[in-house]
Design a protein around this motif. Structure first.
Motif, mmCIF file in Angstrom:
data_model
loop_
_atom_site.group_PDB
_atom_site.id
_atom_site.type_symbol
_atom_site.label_atom_id
_atom_site.label_comp_id
_atom_site.label_asym_id
_atom_site.label_seq_id
_atom_site.Cartn_x
_atom_site.Cartn_y
_atom_site.Cartn_z
ATOM 1 N N ALA A 116 7.329 3.365 -2.615
ATOM 2 C CA ALA A 116 7.866 3.306 -3.987
ATOM 3 C C ALA A 116 9.187 2.537 -4.001
ATOM 4 O O ALA A 116 9.436 1.720 -4.900
ATOM 5 C CB ALA A 116 8.059 4.716 -4.531
ATOM 6 N N ALA A 117 10.022 2.787 -3.007
ATOM 7 C CA ALA A 117 11.304 2.069 -2.938
ATOM 8 C C ALA A 117 11.062 0.569 -2.758
ATOM 9 O O ALA A 117 11.780 -0.263 -3.325
ATOM 10 C CB ALA A 117 12.151 2.622 -1.791
ATOM 11 N N GLY A 122 -2.239 3.621 -4.529
ATOM 12 C CA GLY A 122 -1.904 5.014 -4.251
ATOM 13 C C GLY A 122 -2.959 5.922 -4.848
ATOM 14 O O GLY A 122 -3.759 5.495 -5.679
ATOM 15 N N ARG A 123 -2.952 7.159 -4.372
ATOM 16 C CA ARG A 123 -3.944 8.103 -4.892
ATOM 17 C C ARG A 123 -3.515 8.718 -6.213
ATOM 18 O O ARG A 123 -4.337 9.106 -7.020
ATOM 19 C CB ARG A 123 -4.163 9.239 -3.877
ATOM 20 C CG ARG A 123 -5.125 8.885 -2.770
ATOM 21 C CD ARG A 123 -5.219 9.992 -1.770
ATOM 22 N NE ARG A 123 -3.913 10.271 -1.185
ATOM 23 C CZ ARG A 123 -3.665 11.246 -0.319
ATOM 24 N NH1 ARG A 123 -4.629 12.055 0.059
ATOM 25 N NH2 ARG A 123 -2.462 11.407 0.176
ATOM 26 N N ARG A 124 -2.182 8.853 -6.419
ATOM 27 C CA ARG A 124 -1.692 9.624 -7.568
ATOM 28 C C ARG A 124 -1.448 8.702 -8.769
ATOM 29 O O ARG A 124 -0.406 8.050 -8.890
ATOM 30 C CB ARG A 124 -0.428 10.379 -7.164
ATOM 31 C CG ARG A 124 -0.750 11.487 -6.152
ATOM 32 C CD ARG A 124 0.469 12.087 -5.528
ATOM 33 N NE ARG A 124 1.071 11.232 -4.510
ATOM 34 C CZ ARG A 124 2.017 11.627 -3.653
ATOM 35 N NH1 ARG A 124 2.460 12.870 -3.697
ATOM 36 N NH2 ARG A 124 2.520 10.791 -2.776
ATOM 37 N N ALA A 125 -2.435 8.684 -9.682
ATOM 38 C CA ALA A 125 -2.401 7.765 -10.830
ATOM 39 C C ALA A 125 -1.180 8.017 -11.707
ATOM 40 O O ALA A 125 -0.605 7.074 -12.261
ATOM 41 C CB ALA A 125 -3.679 7.902 -11.634
ATOM 42 N N ASP A 126 -0.757 9.291 -11.844
ATOM 43 C CA ASP A 126 0.387 9.583 -12.716
ATOM 44 C C ASP A 126 1.652 8.907 -12.186
ATOM 45 O O ASP A 126 2.457 8.360 -12.949
ATOM 46 C CB ASP A 126 0.589 11.092 -12.858
ATOM 47 C CG ASP A 126 0.728 11.800 -11.524
ATOM 48 O OD1 ASP A 126 0.114 11.347 -10.535
ATOM 49 O OD2 ASP A 126 1.472 12.794 -11.457
ATOM 50 N N ARG A 127 1.808 8.902 -10.870
ATOM 51 C CA ARG A 127 2.992 8.245 -10.286
ATOM 52 C C ARG A 127 2.904 6.724 -10.418
ATOM 53 O O ARG A 127 3.912 6.056 -10.628
ATOM 54 C CB ARG A 127 3.136 8.629 -8.813
ATOM 55 C CG ARG A 127 3.507 10.094 -8.608
ATOM 56 C CD ARG A 127 4.033 10.268 -7.212
ATOM 57 N NE ARG A 127 4.320 11.656 -6.904
ATOM 58 C CZ ARG A 127 5.025 12.049 -5.854
ATOM 59 N NH1 ARG A 127 5.506 11.155 -5.013
ATOM 60 N NH2 ARG A 127 5.238 13.322 -5.617
ATOM 61 N N LEU A 128 1.698 6.196 -10.278
ATOM 62 C CA LEU A 128 1.524 4.746 -10.454
ATOM 63 C C LEU A 128 1.846 4.352 -11.900
ATOM 64 O O LEU A 128 2.501 3.324 -12.141
ATOM 65 C CB LEU A 128 0.099 4.331 -10.092
ATOM 66 C CG LEU A 128 -0.276 4.463 -8.614
ATOM 67 C CD1 LEU A 128 -1.765 4.184 -8.406
ATOM 68 C CD2 LEU A 128 0.539 3.505 -7.741
ATOM 69 N N ASP A 129 1.415 5.194 -12.845
ATOM 70 C CA ASP A 129 1.697 4.907 -14.264
ATOM 71 C C ASP A 129 3.205 4.866 -14.507
ATOM 72 O O ASP A 129 3.701 4.054 -15.298
ATOM 73 C CB ASP A 129 1.058 5.969 -15.169
ATOM 74 C CG ASP A 129 -0.456 5.854 -15.194
ATOM 75 O OD1 ASP A 129 -0.975 4.812 -14.740
ATOM 76 O OD2 ASP A 129 -1.112 6.806 -15.647
ATOM 77 N N LYS A 130 3.943 5.720 -13.809
ATOM 78 C CA LYS A 130 5.410 5.731 -13.992
ATOM 79 C C LYS A 130 6.030 4.417 -13.489
ATOM 80 O O LYS A 130 6.993 3.908 -14.069
ATOM 81 C CB LYS A 130 6.022 6.921 -13.252
ATOM 82 C CG LYS A 130 5.726 8.244 -13.926
ATOM 83 C CD LYS A 130 6.838 9.271 -13.675
ATOM 84 C CE LYS A 130 6.696 10.480 -14.599
ATOM 85 N NZ LYS A 130 5.488 11.274 -14.352
ATOM 86 N N LEU A 131 5.456 3.870 -12.411
ATOM 87 C CA LEU A 131 5.949 2.577 -11.908
ATOM 88 C C LEU A 131 5.715 1.489 -12.953
ATOM 89 O O LEU A 131 6.588 0.659 -13.208
ATOM 90 C CB LEU A 131 5.229 2.191 -10.609
ATOM 91 C CG LEU A 131 5.624 2.926 -9.332
ATOM 92 C CD1 LEU A 131 4.689 2.530 -8.196
ATOM 93 C CD2 LEU A 131 7.068 2.621 -8.961
ATOM 94 N N THR A 191 0.847 -1.199 0.000
ATOM 95 C CA THR A 191 0.000 0.000 0.000
ATOM 96 C C THR A 191 0.882 1.249 0.000
ATOM 97 O O THR A 191 1.980 1.261 0.558
ATOM 98 C CB THR A 191 -0.946 0.025 1.221
ATOM 99 O OG1 THR A 191 -0.177 0.139 2.422
ATOM 100 C CG2 THR A 191 -1.802 -1.227 1.292
ATOM 101 N N GLY A 192 0.380 2.294 -0.654
ATOM 102 C CA GLY A 192 1.115 3.573 -0.665
ATOM 103 C C GLY A 192 2.398 3.506 -1.469
ATOM 104 O O GLY A 192 3.459 3.915 -0.994
ATOM 105 N N GLY A 193 2.304 3.034 -2.721
ATOM 106 C CA GLY A 193 3.507 2.830 -3.531
ATOM 107 C C GLY A 193 3.950 4.036 -4.339
ATOM 108 O O GLY A 193 4.896 3.920 -5.123
ATOM 109 N N THR A 194 3.283 5.170 -4.169
ATOM 110 C CA THR A 194 3.591 6.281 -5.075
ATOM 111 C C THR A 194 4.811 7.097 -4.655
ATOM 112 O O THR A 194 5.300 7.902 -5.450
ATOM 113 C CB THR A 194 2.386 7.245 -5.178
ATOM 114 O OG1 THR A 194 1.969 7.585 -3.863
ATOM 115 C CG2 THR A 194 1.256 6.613 -5.965
#
Ligand code: 8X3
Length: 253
Positions: free
Chosen positions: A19-20, A36-45, A11-14
């Motif tokens: 993320a680490a 995570g709430r921030r889809a743009d950051r999830l897309d980067k993963l 949980t909370g991977g953004t």
């Protein structure tokens, strides 16, 4: 023979430790589901690690209906969770209890406690069936109170005690549970806590040589990859330059 990959739900991977951890577990050959709430950051993963390795779920972890729907709808390759890492959480505010904002307290309780127990309860039957593991991110604030820590410390004490309670409930089922309790880790933690005050964050960590998100992610991976007969109940970590102060004593008159 196809290799059976283990799957972690983080949980909370953004950002920060979450993320680490996504990167560390993916690099070690795990499949990862992360929220995570921030889809743009999830897309980067997903771009960085590939859709075969990471499956992202964009919603607020406090939204129980969204959480239930996301878990029920996991694709087959990511549905069998071996390891839950309850990383999502936050501190808000550093004011003394008599001045703190009640809304901040509610947000910390909703995220650090209510959402954590909800995702745990939803994934637990599968984790029990697979003799999996849970790693909960607590804090040194669970054990050592400090001024301004009030509800944040209380939520992290809950996480520690809930972890130990899970150990008791899951006795004999082959499920490992660990409470990881870090001190100072330089992430977005302090800018979130201070409402975006980068100068306050820089001042707090300046010259300390604090732990990094990667330090904690590597610790989580190490815990997860211990032999299955070995349970690390609690694990407390600090940077060398953080230790303890004595009791505060007020004098009258
Ligand atoms: C926060 C730990 O030491 O930065 O969980 O307050 S500390």
């Amino acid at each position: 023979m196809t290799e059976t990959k283990r799957t972690a739900f983080i949980t909370g991977g953004t950002a920060g430790i979450g993320a680490a951890a996504v990167h560390a577990f993916a690099a070690a050959g795990w499949r990862v589901v992360t929220t995570g709430r921030r889809a743009d950051r999830l897309d980067k993963l997903t771009e960085a690690l590939g859709a075969d390795t990471v499956h992202t779920l964009a919603f607020d972890i406090r939204d129980k209906a969204a959480l239930e729907k996301a878990i029920a709808g996991l694709p087959a390759d990511f549905a069998d969770i071996d390891l839950l890492i309850n990383n999502a959480g936050l501190a808000l505010g550093t004011s003394p209890a008599n001045e703190a904002k009640l809304d901040d307290w509610q947000t910390m309780i909703d995220t650090n406690i209510t959402a954590l127990v909800t995702v745990t309860r939803l994934l637990l039957p599968g984790i029990v069936a697979r003799k999996g593991a849970i790693i909960n991110l607590s804090s040194v604030a669970a054990t050592y109170p400090y001024a301004g820590g009030n509800v944040y410390g209380g939520t992290k004490a809950f996480v520690r005690q809930f972890s130990l309670g899970l150990r008791a409930d899951l006795h004999g089922k082959g499920v490992r549970v660990t409470s990881i309790e870090p001190g100072m880790v330089e992430t977005e933690f302090t800018t979130v806590r201070t409402g975006g005050d980068q100068a306050a964050s820089d001042k707090l960590y300046g010259g300390v040589n604090p732990m990094t998100a990667e330090d904690i992610a590597a610790t989580m991976l190490w815990v997860a990859e211990q032999p299955k007969h070995l349970n690390i109940n609690t694990l407390e970590l600090m940077p060398v330059n953080q230790s303890f102060a004595g009791f505060a004593v007020a004098r009258e008159g």
